[in-house]
Design a protein around this motif. Sequence first.
Motif, PDB file in Angstrom:
ATOM      1  N   TRP A 184     -20.283   9.908  26.746  1.00 45.51           N
ATOM      2  CA  TRP A 184     -19.006   9.884  27.467  1.00 45.51           C
ATOM      3  C   TRP A 184     -17.909   9.284  26.591  1.00 45.51           C
ATOM      4  N   ALA A 185     -18.230   8.181  25.906  1.00 48.46           N
ATOM      5  CA  ALA A 185     -17.250   7.509  25.060  1.00 48.46           C
ATOM      6  C   ALA A 185     -16.759   8.420  23.946  1.00 48.46           C
ATOM      7  N   THR A 186     -17.652   9.197  23.351  1.00 48.85           N
ATOM      8  CA  THR A 186     -17.268  10.098  22.272  1.00 48.85           C
ATOM      9  C   THR A 186     -16.221  11.105  22.753  1.00 48.85           C
ATOM     10  N   VAL A 187     -16.462  11.678  23.922  1.00 42.57           N
ATOM     11  CA  VAL A 187     -15.531  12.664  24.476  1.00 42.57           C
ATOM     12  C   VAL A 187     -14.193  12.005  24.813  1.00 42.57           C
ATOM     13  N   ALA A 188     -14.238  10.854  25.478  1.00 42.30           N
ATOM     14  CA  ALA A 188     -13.002  10.182  25.895  1.00 42.30           C
ATOM     15  C   ALA A 188     -12.147   9.784  24.694  1.00 42.30           C
ATOM     16  N   LEU A 189     -12.786   9.284  23.641  1.00 46.94           N
ATOM     17  CA  LEU A 189     -12.045   8.852  22.463  1.00 46.94           C
ATOM     18  C   LEU A 189     -11.458  10.036  21.697  1.00 46.94           C
ATOM     19  N   LEU A 190     -12.173  11.144  21.654  1.00 48.82           N
ATOM     20  CA  LEU A 190     -11.634  12.342  21.010  1.00 48.82           C
ATOM     21  C   LEU A 190     -10.412  12.880  21.749  1.00 48.82           C
ATOM     22  N   LEU A 191     -10.393  12.694  23.061  1.00 48.20           N
ATOM     23  CA  LEU A 191      -9.273  13.178  23.865  1.00 48.20           C
ATOM     24  C   LEU A 191      -8.054  12.262  23.791  1.00 48.20           C
ATOM     25  N   PHE A 192      -8.254  11.015  23.389  1.00 47.32           N
ATOM     26  CA  PHE A 192      -7.154  10.039  23.421  1.00 47.32           C
ATOM     27  C   PHE A 192      -5.906  10.511  22.676  1.00 47.32           C
ATOM     28  N   PRO A 193      -6.004  11.026  21.432  1.00 47.12           N
ATOM     29  CA  PRO A 193      -4.776  11.464  20.747  1.00 47.12           C
ATOM     30  C   PRO A 193      -4.023  12.560  21.503  1.00 47.12           C
ATOM     31  N   LEU A 194      -4.766  13.393  22.257  1.00 43.28           N
ATOM     32  CA  LEU A 194      -4.123  14.458  23.018  1.00 43.28           C
ATOM     33  C   LEU A 194      -3.476  13.940  24.296  1.00 43.28           C
ATOM     34  N   LEU A 195      -3.983  12.828  24.802  1.00 46.18           N
ATOM     35  CA  LEU A 195      -3.512  12.298  26.082  1.00 46.18           C
ATOM     36  C   LEU A 195      -2.458  11.197  25.936  1.00 46.18           C
ATOM     37  N   ALA A 196      -2.164  10.792  24.696  1.00 43.77           N
ATOM     38  CA  ALA A 196      -1.291   9.642  24.482  1.00 43.77           C
ATOM     39  C   ALA A 196       0.195   9.955  24.589  1.00 43.77           C
ATOM     40  N   ASN A 197       0.564  11.201  24.767  1.00 47.97           N
ATOM     41  CA  ASN A 197       1.981  11.582  24.697  1.00 47.97           C
ATOM     42  C   ASN A 197       2.769  11.354  25.980  1.00 47.97           C
ATOM     43  N   THR A 198       2.092  11.308  27.116  1.00 51.82           N
ATOM     44  CA  THR A 198       2.800  11.086  28.382  1.00 51.82           C
ATOM     45  C   THR A 198       2.177   9.910  29.110  1.00 51.82           C
ATOM     46  N   LEU A 199       2.963   9.273  29.970  1.00 54.13           N
ATOM     47  CA  LEU A 199       2.476   8.081  30.667  1.00 54.13           C
ATOM     48  C   LEU A 199       1.279   8.383  31.574  1.00 54.13           C
ATOM     49  N   PRO A 200       1.326   9.416  32.429  1.00 57.36           N
ATOM     50  CA  PRO A 200       0.164   9.655  33.295  1.00 57.36           C
ATOM     51  C   PRO A 200      -1.125   9.919  32.511  1.00 57.36           C
ATOM     52  N   THR A 201      -1.016  10.679  31.427  1.00 54.74           N
ATOM     53  CA  THR A 201      -2.231  11.034  30.694  1.00 54.74           C
ATOM     54  C   THR A 201      -2.771   9.870  29.867  1.00 54.74           C
ATOM     55  N   ILE A 202      -1.897   9.015  29.326  1.00 54.95           N
ATOM     56  CA  ILE A 202      -2.420   7.878  28.571  1.00 54.95           C
ATOM     57  C   ILE A 202      -3.064   6.864  29.512  1.00 54.95           C
ATOM     58  N   LEU A 203      -2.546   6.754  30.735  1.00 58.70           N
ATOM     59  CA  LEU A 203      -3.200   5.884  31.723  1.00 58.70           C
ATOM     60  C   LEU A 203      -4.576   6.427  32.087  1.00 58.70           C
ATOM     61  N   LEU A 204      -4.690   7.746  32.240  1.00 58.06           N
ATOM     62  CA  LEU A 204      -5.991   8.354  32.487  1.00 58.06           C
ATOM     63  C   LEU A 204      -6.934   8.079  31.323  1.00 58.06           C
ATOM     64  N   ALA A 205      -6.423   8.166  30.100  1.00 57.09           N
ATOM     65  CA  ALA A 205      -7.252   7.938  28.915  1.00 57.09           C
ATOM     66  C   ALA A 205      -7.777   6.509  28.875  1.00 57.09           C
ATOM     67  N   THR A 206      -6.931   5.541  29.248  1.00 55.60           N
ATOM     68  CA  THR A 206      -7.393   4.149  29.206  1.00 55.60           C
ATOM     69  C   THR A 206      -8.505   3.906  30.219  1.00 55.60           C
TER      70      THR A 206
END
Length: 413
Positions: free
Chosen positions: A294-316
């Motif tokens: 799970w961690a591998t997938v979540a961390l790979l997605l982080f750069p894609l999710l960091a651009n907007t507030l809702p998505t970076i909160l989901l990433a955290t």
Amino acid sequence: MTTSSPLPARAPSDLPLPPRQAGLILFALTLGGFAIGTSEFASMGLMPNMVASLSVTEPQVGNLISAYALGVVVGAPLLAILGAGWKRKTLLLALMGFYALGNLASALGPTYESLLVFRFVAGLPHGAYFGVAALTAVAISPPNKRGRAISLVMLGLTLAILIGNPLATWLGQVIDWRWVFAVVALVALGTVLLLAIWLPAGIDGAKPRPLDELRAFNRLPVWQALAIGAIGFAGMFSVFSYLAPTMLDVTQVSPAWIPLGLAGFGVGGVVGNFVGGWLSDRFRLRGAWMVLAWATVALLLFPLLANTLPTILLATVMIGLMGALGPLLQSHLMDVAGDAQTLAAASHHAAFNTANALGPWLGGMAITAGYGWTSTGYVGAAMAVAGLLLYLWAQRTLRGRATTPAVACETAG
């Protein structure tokens, strides 16, 4: 080599306690974990404030985080060995009192160089406290609730990420970041008072000699479990340590949103902590591969999710779920450490703070090399994959030992 026996459900000297008293003790132990977690992670949320106040760079503040983590790595085994002959209550009070002093010194440190020293000193009692606290929680809990008891002690850390760290960031923005460490010192002293009142003096397990404990500790399965935590968990800290500047420069939100981003890790951590306790009771070490995948997938997605507030909160929140690894590995270490229970339990936190030192260092290297703030996600994913490979090695070792005739006979006996 003999097999390591599982941790006894209850040592002969442990006292049967009324549920209410056991609950109060668990609360006090969790409060101590909350103080430690708030102090440990405070520099991450306060990074912009500390940069401005101390006239240093973000990677230099990352070095303060690493200095604390190295203090944990050094102090966990050292204080566990030195305190092996102490009563658990006395040791817990001494460790938390020492923690209060280290944080008071951090609040008063006048220069960046002095803070490096004081953060190292503050980290020294961290691992030994959690190790003894976990053994105490297990001793006062039913045998079939061991994973749950450990997860309750670890809950203090996750609540610190959810509540303590956002409050610390807000306090640092409104008043001054030094007050955060002063408040932590007060909470640590409150923990000392509550444990002095509620914890009986007789909650003690067997006390092997330090040399015997060192011999029991020096087993391949113990080192493999520690390596999984030290390497596999580094990915979370790679992202977490630089979340504040990432939100300012990539997501481009105001500083007021940083506490909410930190709270996202806390939400994931609280959920992950209870999931880790459940996975431990149900699957033992086998639950670790689920968390690392799970961690591998979540961390790979982080750069894609960091651009907007809702998505970076989901990433955290997604990355925060990595906290499930903590109770899993803590419980597994109790199974494989034999007579080295205190040393192994303390070293568990040394391993996770090796991750806390390694993550910011590797993430800082990527940022300094010009790969950008979100490169921490790719660095973290690589560490999670490395943790998965270590897990596979550990499982192969356990299967090999289980099928060895001599080991099978010892286990049966």
